[in-house]
Scaffold this motif. Structure first.
Motif, PDB file in Angstrom:
ATOM      1  N   ILE A 154     -16.708   7.085  -5.446  1.00 31.05           N
ATOM      2  CA  ILE A 154     -15.764   6.084  -5.184  1.00 31.05           C
ATOM      3  C   ILE A 154     -14.529   5.612  -6.053  1.00 31.05           C
ATOM      4  N   ASP A 155     -13.233   5.967  -5.487  1.00 33.41           N
ATOM      5  CA  ASP A 155     -12.142   5.719  -6.077  1.00 33.41           C
ATOM      6  C   ASP A 155     -11.535   4.503  -5.410  1.00 33.41           C
ATOM      7  N   LEU A 156     -11.331   3.150  -6.045  1.00 37.96           N
ATOM      8  CA  LEU A 156     -10.963   2.036  -5.838  1.00 37.96           C
ATOM      9  C   LEU A 156      -9.943   1.806  -4.942  1.00 37.96           C
ATOM     10  N   GLY A 157      -9.015   2.554  -6.134  1.00 38.10           N
ATOM     11  CA  GLY A 157      -7.372   2.664  -5.237  1.00 38.10           C
ATOM     12  C   GLY A 157      -6.520   2.550  -6.505  1.00 38.10           C
ATOM     13  N   THR A 158      -5.058   1.774  -6.566  1.00 42.98           N
ATOM     14  CA  THR A 158      -4.913   1.539  -7.953  1.00 42.98           C
ATOM     15  C   THR A 158      -4.007  -0.025  -7.415  1.00 42.98           C
ATOM     16  N   GLY A 159      -3.865  -1.229  -8.320  1.00 42.83           N
ATOM     17  CA  GLY A 159      -2.650  -2.347  -8.082  1.00 42.83           C
ATOM     18  C   GLY A 159      -3.742  -3.383  -7.386  1.00 42.83           C
ATOM     19  N   ASP A 160      -2.972  -4.260  -6.701  1.00 49.52           N
ATOM     20  CA  ASP A 160      -3.836  -4.761  -5.965  1.00 49.52           C
ATOM     21  C   ASP A 160      -5.478  -4.035  -4.404  1.00 49.52           C
ATOM     22  N   VAL A 161      -4.780  -2.991  -4.021  1.00 53.78           N
ATOM     23  CA  VAL A 161      -5.941  -2.167  -3.356  1.00 53.78           C
ATOM     24  C   VAL A 161      -7.194  -2.111  -4.610  1.00 53.78           C
ATOM     25  N   ALA A 162      -7.320  -2.044  -5.451  1.00 51.56           N
ATOM     26  CA  ALA A 162      -8.145  -1.342  -6.403  1.00 51.56           C
ATOM     27  C   ALA A 162      -8.969  -2.829  -6.764  1.00 51.56           C
ATOM     28  N   VAL A 163      -8.532  -3.625  -6.997  1.00 46.07           N
ATOM     29  CA  VAL A 163      -8.961  -5.473  -7.547  1.00 46.07           C
ATOM     30  C   VAL A 163     -10.076  -5.858  -6.355  1.00 46.07           C
ATOM     31  N   LEU A 164      -8.932  -5.906  -5.139  1.00 42.02           N
ATOM     32  CA  LEU A 164      -9.918  -6.206  -3.718  1.00 42.02           C
ATOM     33  C   LEU A 164     -11.217  -5.739  -3.367  1.00 42.02           C
ATOM     34  N   ALA A 193      -9.377  -0.207   2.926  1.00 37.69           N
ATOM     35  CA  ALA A 193     -11.321  -0.860   2.320  1.00 37.69           C
ATOM     36  C   ALA A 193     -12.114   0.418   1.703  1.00 37.69           C
ATOM     37  N   ILE A 194     -12.988   0.554   1.094  1.00 43.66           N
ATOM     38  CA  ILE A 194     -13.455   1.620   0.462  1.00 43.66           C
ATOM     39  C   ILE A 194     -14.745   1.551   1.928  1.00 43.66           C
ATOM     40  N   PRO A 195     -15.919   2.728   1.900  1.00 43.04           N
ATOM     41  CA  PRO A 195     -16.585   2.680   2.888  1.00 43.04           C
ATOM     42  C   PRO A 195     -17.550   1.784   2.289  1.00 43.04           C
ATOM     43  N   ALA A 196     -17.911   1.249   3.603  1.00 45.90           N
ATOM     44  CA  ALA A 196     -19.463   0.363   3.704  1.00 45.90           C
ATOM     45  C   ALA A 196     -20.313   1.142   2.414  1.00 45.90           C
ATOM     46  N   LEU A 197     -20.926   0.435   1.726  1.00 44.72           N
ATOM     47  CA  LEU A 197     -21.548   0.744   0.622  1.00 44.72           C
ATOM     48  C   LEU A 197     -23.429   0.535   0.799  1.00 44.72           C
ATOM     49  N   ALA A 228       0.486  -1.020  -0.253  1.00 47.48           N
ATOM     50  CA  ALA A 228      -0.520  -0.191   0.354  1.00 47.48           C
ATOM     51  C   ALA A 228       1.400   0.932   0.188  1.00 47.48           C
ATOM     52  N   SER A 229       1.812   1.029   0.790  1.00 50.74           N
ATOM     53  CA  SER A 229       3.086   2.482   0.658  1.00 50.74           C
ATOM     54  C   SER A 229       2.864   2.716  -0.834  1.00 50.74           C
ATOM     55  N   CYS A 230       3.485   1.684  -1.755  1.00 49.93           N
ATOM     56  CA  CYS A 230       3.025   2.551  -3.432  1.00 49.93           C
ATOM     57  C   CYS A 230       2.616   2.255  -4.099  1.00 49.93           C
ATOM     58  N   GLN A 231       1.240   2.119  -3.470  1.00 48.17           N
ATOM     59  CA  GLN A 231      -0.246   2.120  -4.158  1.00 48.17           C
ATOM     60  C   GLN A 231      -1.177   3.564  -3.572  1.00 48.17           C
ATOM     61  N   LYS A 232      -2.577   3.761  -4.381  1.00 46.83           N
ATOM     62  CA  LYS A 232      -2.406   4.759  -3.730  1.00 46.83           C
ATOM     63  C   LYS A 232      -3.869   4.406  -2.771  1.00 46.83           C
ATOM     64  N   HIS A 233      -3.542   4.994  -2.503  1.00 46.86           N
ATOM     65  CA  HIS A 233      -5.178   4.687  -0.307  1.00 46.86           C
ATOM     66  C   HIS A 233      -6.104   4.314  -1.173  1.00 46.86           C
ATOM     67  N   GLY A 234      -6.875   3.028  -1.471  1.00 44.59           N
ATOM     68  CA  GLY A 234      -8.428   3.309  -1.401  1.00 44.59           C
ATOM     69  C   GLY A 234      -9.549   3.903  -1.010  1.00 44.59           C
TER      70      GLY A 234
END
Length: 230
Positions: free
Chosen positions: A52-62, A117-121, A37-43
């Motif tokens: 609602i931005d999901l982030g980048t890399g594996d953060v975004a996919v998860l 994590a993104i907020p609860a929807l 996460a230190s080198c990826q955008k925070h979800g």
């Protein structure tokens, strides 16, 4: 010490070993994700305040998978809380089991993502008539088919092998859910709506295609994942 969610699931008859298996995997995944996460955008850190931005890399996919699991878990929770007219004992049991699986999946991704994590929807199920069997099962079919096609379409984006393996296991469960729902509807377990007749393989959808459908069931800001590609 068990969380309130764990206590609730166990009380409802969920297999404890199944939850702990995913919870343990989530703890490992969280450690790997924290490092990445230190080198990826925070979800959830929104570059565009309107989405609602999901982030980048594996953060975004998860986060992408987490969003879909949130909607599915909320849907089946409502189905069991307000069962449709004429629901049978067998139907209730099957839909309850699917609900429990979706809650496990949701909690796994929430644990794995931790602070990313993104907020609860807040779901918007106004288009669904929960007292009507056709409306409920038709929506369940749409959700399950969407989930399978979403995992199939996003698998190649996962960079961490452990995540890819877990995603493969989860999509196999989602496919079984899809088959169960089709059986309740008296439909073929596989047809051209989910299989590509040119190669006999399951169809997949891009994140953009999936989110266009999923956002119809989200209140407030829509989900956006430009980093996941088209």
């Amino acid at each position: 010490m068990k969380t309130t969610t764990q206590e609730t699931l166990v009380e409802k008859g969920m297999a404890r070993r199944s939850f702990l298996k995913f919870a343990g995997a989530g703890a490992v995944a969280a450690g790997v994700l924290a490092t990445a996460a230190s080198c990826q955008k925070h979800g959830g850190v929104v570059s565009d305040p309107q989405v609602i931005d999901l982030g980048t890399g594996d953060v975004a996919v998860l986060n992408y998978a987490y969003a879909l699991e949130q909607l599915e878990a909320a849907f089946y929770t409502q189905v069991i809380a307000t069962p449709y007219t004429g629901i049978t004992t067998e139907e209730r049991a099957l839909l309850t089991e699917i609900r429990d699986h979706e809650i496990i999946h949701r909690e796994f991704f929430k644990t794995a993502l931790a602070g990313n994590a993104i907020p609860a929807l807040t779901p918007n199920f106004s288009s669904i008539t929960f007292t009507d069997k056709a409306s409920v099962l038709g929506t369940a079919k749409a959700f399950e088919d969407l989930g399978v096609s979403a995992y199939n379409g996003a698998g190649y984006l996962i960079q961490t092998t452990a995540y890819l393996e877990l995603a493969g296991k989860i999509v196999s469960v989602e496919a079984r859910h899809a088959a169960l729902i089709r059986n309740l509807l008296g439909q073929n377990l596989a047809d051209d709506s989910i299989l590509d007749p040119s190669n006999g393989l399951e169809r997949s959808k891009t994140p953009a295609e999936v989110l266009a459908i999923a956002n119809k069931y989200v209140s407030g800001k829509p989900l956006a994942a430009p980093a996941l590609g088209a």
